[in-house]
Write a protein that holds these residues in place. Structure first.
Motif: not given
Length: 134
Positions: A51-56, A79-86
């Motif tokens: 349950k991270p705050d953010l995903i790279l 986990v759908a709400h977790i922001p993802v940075i490509f």
């Protein structure tokens, strides 16, 4: 509006050296807790467990690529709400726009400057939260 503190980041990439440089840079310079996941096969399971705050998320990976992984993350309610940075070398304007349309929070170009990655991540985190999490 107060932006919540970014504490825990999950970095998903198929290249061990990228994972280690990312982890070291973000922990040392950014003060973040960074968990790593090699490849996309266990990415959703890792995200659900941690349950991270953010995903790279790396775009180009064997098996399931970043966009496919993002689609799976978005389809998983926990986990759908977790922001993802490509993170990708493919950063032409049309490519970046495509990633944003897929639901990415932002894009960090590879190769990245290890001295600057925490500032990029922090800026994208703030922009995400200030926009209402969209």
């Amino acid at each position: 509006m107060t932006v919540p503190a970014l504490k825990h980041i999950l970095s998903i990439d198929d290249e061990e050296d990228i994972l280690q440089v990312t982890k070291m840079s973000l922990e040392t310079l950014g003060g973040f807790q960074v968990s790593i996941c090699r490849g996309s096969a266990k990415a959703v399971d890792q995200a659900m467990a941690l349950k991270p705050d953010l995903i790279l998320l790396d775009v180009m990976m064997p098996g399931m690529d970043g966009p496919s992984t993002l689609k799976l993350l978005r389809a998983t309610p926990e986990v759908a709400h977790i922001p993802v940075i490509f993170m990708t070398a493919k950063v032409q304007p049309a490519e970046v726009e495509h990633y944003l349309q897929l639901g990415a929070t932002g894009v960090i170009a590879k190769p990245f400057d290890p001295m600057m990655i925490s500032k990029h991540v922090d800026r994208l985190w703030k922009e995400f939260n200030e926009s209402g999490g969209n």
